[in-house]
Design a protein around this motif. Structure first.
Motif, mmCIF file in Angstrom:
data_model
loop_
_atom_site.group_PDB
_atom_site.id
_atom_site.type_symbol
_atom_site.label_atom_id
_atom_site.label_comp_id
_atom_site.label_asym_id
_atom_site.label_seq_id
_atom_site.Cartn_x
_atom_site.Cartn_y
_atom_site.Cartn_z
ATOM 1 N N ALA A 313 0.834 -1.205 0.000
ATOM 2 C CA ALA A 313 0.000 0.000 0.000
ATOM 3 C C ALA A 313 0.870 1.257 0.000
ATOM 4 N N ILE A 314 1.958 1.232 0.763
ATOM 5 C CA ILE A 314 2.892 2.368 0.767
ATOM 6 C C ILE A 314 3.501 2.533 -0.620
ATOM 7 N N ASN A 315 3.821 1.416 -1.240
ATOM 8 C CA ASN A 315 4.403 1.432 -2.576
ATOM 9 C C ASN A 315 3.448 2.077 -3.582
ATOM 10 N N THR A 316 2.155 1.763 -3.454
ATOM 11 C CA THR A 316 1.147 2.362 -4.336
ATOM 12 C C THR A 316 1.122 3.880 -4.173
ATOM 13 N N ALA A 317 1.119 4.339 -2.933
ATOM 14 C CA ALA A 317 1.117 5.779 -2.669
ATOM 15 C C ALA A 317 2.366 6.439 -3.245
ATOM 16 N N TYR A 318 3.496 5.775 -3.101
ATOM 17 C CA TYR A 318 4.763 6.300 -3.613
ATOM 18 C C TYR A 318 4.705 6.545 -5.125
ATOM 19 N N PHE A 319 4.223 5.558 -5.866
ATOM 20 C CA PHE A 319 4.184 5.697 -7.323
ATOM 21 C C PHE A 319 3.137 6.714 -7.772
ATOM 22 N N GLU A 320 2.035 6.818 -7.036
ATOM 23 C CA GLU A 320 1.041 7.831 -7.386
ATOM 24 C C GLU A 320 1.634 9.233 -7.290
ATOM 25 N N VAL A 321 2.410 9.459 -6.231
ATOM 26 C CA VAL A 321 3.046 10.765 -6.064
ATOM 27 C C VAL A 321 4.164 10.954 -7.076
ATOM 28 N N LYS A 322 5.007 9.956 -7.209
ATOM 29 C CA LYS A 322 6.164 10.042 -8.096
ATOM 30 C C LYS A 322 5.769 10.385 -9.521
ATOM 31 N N ASN A 323 4.654 9.804 -9.953
ATOM 32 C CA ASN A 323 4.195 10.032 -11.330
ATOM 33 C C ASN A 323 3.026 11.001 -11.419
ATOM 34 N N GLN A 324 2.860 11.791 -10.357
ATOM 35 C CA GLN A 324 1.986 12.970 -10.362
ATOM 36 C C GLN A 324 0.553 12.663 -10.789
ATOM 37 N N ILE A 325 -0.086 11.764 -10.046
ATOM 38 C CA ILE A 325 -1.448 11.368 -10.395
ATOM 39 C C ILE A 325 -2.431 12.533 -10.328
ATOM 40 N N LEU A 326 -2.268 13.433 -9.364
ATOM 41 C CA LEU A 326 -3.202 14.551 -9.250
ATOM 42 C C LEU A 326 -3.130 15.456 -10.477
ATOM 43 N N ASP A 327 -1.921 15.711 -10.945
ATOM 44 C CA ASP A 327 -1.747 16.521 -12.157
ATOM 45 C C ASP A 327 -2.338 15.823 -13.373
ATOM 46 N N LYS A 328 -2.194 14.498 -13.407
ATOM 47 C CA LYS A 328 -2.737 13.748 -14.539
ATOM 48 C C LYS A 328 -4.261 13.830 -14.578
ATOM 49 N N ILE A 329 -4.891 13.684 -13.412
ATOM 50 C CA ILE A 329 -6.347 13.764 -13.363
ATOM 51 C C ILE A 329 -6.823 15.155 -13.786
ATOM 52 N N GLU A 330 -6.192 16.198 -13.254
ATOM 53 C CA GLU A 330 -6.585 17.563 -13.586
ATOM 54 C C GLU A 330 -6.363 17.854 -15.060
ATOM 55 N N SER A 331 -5.260 17.339 -15.607
ATOM 56 C CA SER A 331 -4.965 17.554 -17.024
ATOM 57 C C SER A 331 -5.986 16.868 -17.913
ATOM 58 N N LEU A 332 -6.353 15.632 -17.541
ATOM 59 C CA LEU A 332 -7.343 14.902 -18.326
ATOM 60 C C LEU A 332 -8.703 15.604 -18.293
ATOM 61 N N ILE A 333 -9.044 16.186 -17.160
ATOM 62 C CA ILE A 333 -10.313 16.893 -17.030
ATOM 63 C C ILE A 333 -10.316 18.177 -17.865
ATOM 64 N N GLN A 334 -9.253 18.934 -17.772
ATOM 65 C CA GLN A 334 -9.238 20.280 -18.336
ATOM 66 C C GLN A 334 -8.841 20.362 -19.818
#
Length: 340
Positions: A313-334
């Motif tokens: 689970a920690i590993n999952t969180a690490y990769f989400e941050v490392k590969n900027q998941i929040l930016d990806k979601i916002e970019s896909l939306i906008q």
């Protein structure tokens, strides 16, 4: 990408508390060089489980925030939110809100974690509802399914947003650069399903997502889809049914192997094959459900997770941050979709 990634851990959560979370934290620190951890929990319980001989204790990549307060699985959610202001779960989410951590991981009460995360972190603009997403094994590797219980009733727009978030997650976890999206339905034909699913399919099809069509229940594990989208009602039932089938198959195999001396010998002969299969479908390997749609990375570990599962689970969180998941979601939306 960030030089250092900091993750806050709710050390007191789950069935095994620090006996699971501390070894998991030490394991991750040994495996990943560019990660820092904030261990939030009872320092008197955490310290004795950290070996002074470990190289982890010498590199100063973790800190401890002391609190004895935590939210248990049996706590009334509303009461816990109101009274437990210094719970390890709440402090972990606060660390993300205050930019002290890039993500948080908890094995605690799912309802409390979702409620606190929504209150403290808020939603990403353009996303109406959060969704719970996790990985499941397939013939070709793995796929991610959402929503798994956060939203019982969903409209077409919600399902469309889930597909955006699921696609961004799979990209962030480096599973696929262009994930194939499928909608869970009662049939693969275009005329099957209710209006909500049909309209969601049209919306995804018109977008720039890689839409693969409808998915029937018996096709979930065929490996043709990277993301399977459904509402939380059907998703939760599907997940629990999958877990139940896995348990009954395991029961049948063990029962048959114990029937006679011959079957016991057969079990010894087939042990390498059975061990390999068990490794591929081991639920600990896929532990770590993402709470998508929030203005922060939050990962929910299974409450019964051992140290290996919690580390995943920690590993999952690490990769989400490392590969900027929040930016990806916002970019896909906008930017990356045609007008709805």
């Amino acid at each position: 990408m960030q030089d250092k990634i900091t993750i806050a851990l709710d050390m007191m959560s789950g069935d095994f508390s620090v006996s699971s979370s501390v070894p998991a934290a030490m394991k991750i620190l040994e495996e990943i060089d560019d990660i820092n951890l904030i261990l939030i929990g009872d320092k008197n319980l955490i310290d004795p489980l950290i070996s002074e001989k470990s190289k982890v204790t010498k590199n100063h990549r973790y800190s401890i925030i002391h609190t004895k307060e935590y939210i248990s699985m049996d706590d009334d959610i509303v009461a816990a939110l109101r009274t437990k202001k210094n719970s390890s779960m709440r402090l972990s989410i606060n660390a993300v809100k205050n930019k002290e951590a890039d993500a948080c991981v908890s094995a605690g009460n799912t309802g409390a974690l979702m409620a606190l995360s929504k209150i403290i972190l808020k939603m990403i603009p353009g996303i109406d509802r959060p969704a719970i997403c996790t990985a499941l094994p397939t013939k070709n590797g793995q796929m991610h399914m959402l929503d798994l219980g956060a939203n019982i009733d969903c409209n077409s727009h919600n399902l469309y947003q889930f597909s955006i978030m699921g696609s961004a997650l799979v990209q962030s976890l480096e599973v696929s650069p262009k994930p194939v999206i499928g909608l869970l339905n009662i049939g693969s034909e275009d005329f099957k399903g209710n209006d909500t699913i049909k309209n969601a399919g049209l919306m995804i099809q018109k977008s720039k997502l890689n839409y693969g069509g409808y998915v029937e229940g018996d096709d979930i594990f065929n490996g043709n889809f990277d993301v399977i989208v459904t509402d939380g009602f059907a998703g939760n039932i599907a997940l629990k049914s999958i877990e139940g089938v896995a348990n009954v198959i395991s029961h049948f195999i063990k029962t048959e192997f114990k029937k006679s001396l011959y079957t016991r010998l057969s079990a010894l002969i087939s042990y390498p094959v059975m061990k390999a299969v068990k490794k591929k479908v081991d639920p600990r390997r896929y532990n770590g459900a993402s709470l998508l749609g929030l203005q922060g990375v939050v990962v929910k570990s299974h409450g019964g997770a051992d140290s290996y599962a919690f580390s995943r689970a920690i590993n999952t969180a690490y990769f989400e941050v490392k590969n900027q998941i929040l930016d990806k979601i916002e970019s896909l939306i906008q930017n990356k979709f045609s007008d709805e």
